[in-house]
Design an enzyme around this catalytic site. Structure first.
Site, PDB file in Angstrom:
ATOM      1  N   HIS A   1      24.277  10.478  14.073  1.00 45.03           N
ATOM      2  CA  HIS A   1      24.754  10.728  15.496  1.00 45.03           C
ATOM      3  C   HIS A   1      23.862   9.682  16.380  1.00 45.03           C
ATOM      4  O   HIS A   1      23.148  10.018  17.231  1.00 45.03           O
ATOM      5  CB  HIS A   1      24.283  11.974  15.962  1.00 45.03           C
ATOM      6  CG  HIS A   1      25.101  13.118  15.558  1.00 45.03           C
ATOM      7  ND1 HIS A   1      24.720  13.909  14.593  1.00 45.03           N
ATOM      8  CD2 HIS A   1      26.583  13.337  15.697  1.00 45.03           C
ATOM      9  CE1 HIS A   1      25.612  14.830  14.340  1.00 45.03           C
ATOM     10  NE2 HIS A   1      26.673  14.412  14.999  1.00 45.03           N
TER      11      HIS A   1
ATOM     12  N   ASP B   1      28.198  12.445  22.221  1.00 48.61           N
ATOM     13  CA  ASP B   1      27.157  12.735  21.463  1.00 48.61           C
ATOM     14  C   ASP B   1      25.913  12.309  22.150  1.00 48.61           C
ATOM     15  O   ASP B   1      24.888  11.929  21.450  1.00 48.61           O
ATOM     16  CB  ASP B   1      27.162  12.380  20.225  1.00 48.61           C
ATOM     17  CG  ASP B   1      27.896  13.305  19.197  1.00 48.61           C
ATOM     18  OD1 ASP B   1      27.712  14.957  19.579  1.00 48.61           O
ATOM     19  OD2 ASP B   1      28.450  13.245  18.153  1.00 48.61           O
TER      20      ASP B   1
ATOM     21  N   HIS C   1      28.263   5.679  15.798  1.00 47.36           N
ATOM     22  CA  HIS C   1      28.967   7.175  15.692  1.00 47.36           C
ATOM     23  C   HIS C   1      30.038   7.050  16.902  1.00 47.36           C
ATOM     24  O   HIS C   1      31.053   7.387  17.125  1.00 47.36           O
ATOM     25  CB  HIS C   1      28.429   8.210  15.588  1.00 47.36           C
ATOM     26  CG  HIS C   1      29.092   9.528  15.703  1.00 47.36           C
ATOM     27  ND1 HIS C   1      30.341   9.814  14.765  1.00 47.36           N
ATOM     28  CD2 HIS C   1      28.868  10.677  16.421  1.00 47.36           C
ATOM     29  CE1 HIS C   1      30.512  11.132  15.140  1.00 47.36           C
ATOM     30  NE2 HIS C   1      29.992  11.343  16.190  1.00 47.36           N
TER      31      HIS C   1
END
Ligand code: 5GP
Ligand code: MN
Length: 581
Positions: free
Chosen positions: A164, A205, A168
């Site tokens: 993450h 994220d 990503h």
């Protein structure tokens, strides 16, 4: 049996009494081995039945999971599927004791600038040359965009996560962009909605901690307390990204009207919150239901599905990419497992680096999560886009790309006028590159499914070897347990030690197929790999191509990079690791 006779016969039917009775007999040394074996077998069968029953209960409410057979999916994978992708079966419950159309150029540039900033460390705009027309139409102040993108990069790098991280984020953003173009869904969305999609993907994220929502809840982290255990991380991602924009110099939405700002915010919140995997099955169910209705598809729901699919899209990309993303994610899970061990907590499913069966879990992930999601995505895109294509071809629009109304909610002229700040550009029907006429949903779907299947087959091959490695390991353990002979034990230990040492005396990786494919300190950027990137068939229109466009640039310096190892070298590494183990 004396103590046991006092227990009423009907109670003996209950395994708990049988087991207690056996314990008493064991204490007295008064035990018949045949009896003991029979009773233990009985207890095991009861436990199995309870487990199956419990799983069935879950499946009753979540029919998408109903194909999980008790013998086809390992227990841990079932646990992981249930605890990650549903709300019903969280750890706590299971262990009670514990528009106008977006014209191609603007579209590409708005998305492209986001992506490009993700890949450039230098803040200079030298080299970014866009047509004057584009710059004029562009509503986001470029210096603000640069500051914002740089702050995003910092946030994504905060916890040095193997998975993450900023790559990503760029990957998901690029994939969302790709899906919008290649499914033709961009022609159904307004400019504001397209911006919302790209923006949501970029922030989805932000400041991920590298640990799961369940971990936050179990450890009573600050964010878990702040968000009352509900979509803890996802709430943080949106909130923290919006907080950045409270700073004037990072406010990329400064030129939006109040209405546009509110609409964009509402879409972004809905989309990012829908990336909470615990809502997965509910989301799939609702969307499947929607597709069966005659009414149009809800925009926010369709957009959420696109983001959700992009978020789990690496199994739909080339094996080399998929394999590396998998290993990065597994390493992130294992680091959580290390933390859990240090805190005296039970391992979360798939988090024990010593026992996790990576290949088998990937088969479960693809079968139960990825395939159904992409199948639903392509069905949804078909339902939305086919009428647009028909309508555009009937009206003989030169590029099938001019604004048109349709029964599924394509933007009407009235709606376009409602949003003066998001007018379409003037290149309209003359720019055909990404027009509806070029949309080929069938090959989009076929390619995706082909790649997903091929990846699954690779995992199946690896799962066989993984199983062998596991069995050998278990035999070794049994041997050492059974032996009371000190010498034999010593020998076993010596052999075990030898087999865990490389020929040069260095310690080998743990017994798991998780390998040293990626240098995890620099997320997915393997500095030592000097192989040149070679793109496969340039005509192949699949997510792999889209991914390669972004992966060909080193995220840290914008230089072209060794994006992937060649197929042979990845294969060799997989084999090597299995041999070492
Ligand atoms: P994200 O956390 O990125 O918003 O959502 C993606 C989630 O999907 C991950 O946290 C993980 O739970 C799941 N996921 C994505 N890729 C894989 C994979 O390759 N294997 C497994 N087991 N889970 C994955
Ligand atoms: Mn994600």
């Amino acid at each position: 049996m004396d103590d046991c006779v006092t227990i009423k016969k009907k109670h003996l039917q209950r395994p708990i009494f049988r087991l207690r009775c056996l314990v008493k007999q064991l204490e007295k040394g008064d035990i018949n081995v045949v009896d003991l074996k029979k009773n233990i077998e009985y207890a095991a069968s009861v436990l199995e039945a309870v487990y199956i029953d419990e799983t069935r209960k879950l499946l009753d409410t979540e029919d998408e999971l109903s194909d999980i057979q008790s013998d086809s999916v390992p227990l841990e994978v079932r646990d992981w599927l249930a605890s990650t992708f549903t709300r019903e079966m969280g750890i706590v419950k299971r262990r009670p004791e514990e528009k106008p159309k977006f014209r191609s150029i603007v579209h590409a540039v708005q998305a492209g600038i986001f992506v490009e900033r993700m890949y450039r460390r230098t803040s200079s705009m030298v080299g970014l040359a866009y047509p004057a027309e584009v710059i004029v139409t562009f509503k986001i102040p470029v210096p603000n965009l640069i500051s914002f993108a740089e702050a995003l990069e910092v946030g994504y790098s905060k916890y040095k996560n193997p998975y993450h991280n900023l790559i990503h984020a760029a990957d998901v953003t690029q994939t969302v962009h790709y899906i919008m173009i290649h499914t033709g869904i961009m022609h159904w969305l307004t400019e504001l909605e397209i911006l919302a999609m790209i923006f949501a993907a970029a922030v989805h994220d932000y400041e991920h901690t590298g640990t799961t929502n369940n971990f936050h809840i179990q450890t009573r982290s600050d964010v878990a307390i702040l968000y009352n255990d509900r979509s803890v991380l996802e709430n943080h991602h949106v909130s923290a990204a919006y907080r950045l924009m409270q700073e004037e110099e990072m406010n990329i939405l400064a030129n939006l009207t109040k209405d546009d700002w509110r609409e964009l915010r509402s879409l972004v919140i809905e989309m990012v919150l829908s990336t909470d995997m615990s809502g997965h099955f509910q989301q799939i169910k609702t969307m499947r239901h929607t597709l069966q209705q005659t009414e149009g598809v809800d925009k926010a729901k369709a957009m959420s599905l696109i983001l959700h699919a992009a978020d789990i899209s690496h199994p739909a990309k080339s094996w080399e990419l998929h394999y590396r993303w998998t290993m990065a994610l597994m390493e992130e899970f294992f680091r959580q497992g290390d933390k859990e061990a240090a805190l005296g907590l039970q391992f979360s499913p798939l988090c024990d680096r010593k026992s996790t069966l990576v290949a088998q879990s990937q088969i479960g992930f693809i079968d139960f999560i990825v395939e159904p999601t992409f199948s639903l995505l392509t069905d949804s895109m078909e339902k939305i886009v086919m009428p647009l294509i028909e309508e555009a071809s009937k009206s003989e629009s030169p590029a099938f790309g001019t604004p048109s109304q349709n029964s599924l909610g394509a933007v009407s002229n009235a709606e376009a006028q409602r949003r003066p700040s998001f007018k379409s550009t003037s290149d309209g029907g003359t720019h055909t590159e990404n027009s509806l006429a070029t949309v080929d949903l069938t090959s989009f779907k076929d390619n995706l499914m082909k790649i997903i299947q091929a990846n699954k087959e690779r995992w199946k091959e690896l799962a066989v070897e993984e199983e062998l490695v596991k069995n050998v390991g278990e035999q070794e353990k049994d041997q050492s347990r059974n032996s009371t002979d000190a010498q034999l034990q010593e020998e076993t230990t010596r052999i075990q030690n030898e087999s865990s040492q490389g020929s040069d005396g260095t310690t080998c990786p743990p017994r798991s197929i998780v390998l040293q494919v990626v240098s995890f300190d620099t997320p997915l950027s393997d500095e030592s790999n000097s192989e040149k990137c070679t793109n496969s068939d340039p005509n192949q229109k699949d997510l792999t191509d889209a991914q390669q466009e972004t992966q060909n640039t080193d995220p840290l310096n914008g230089e072209p990079k060794h994006c992937k190892k060649s197929e042979d070298s990845v294969k060799a590494t997989e084999k090597e690791a299995l041999i070492q183990n």
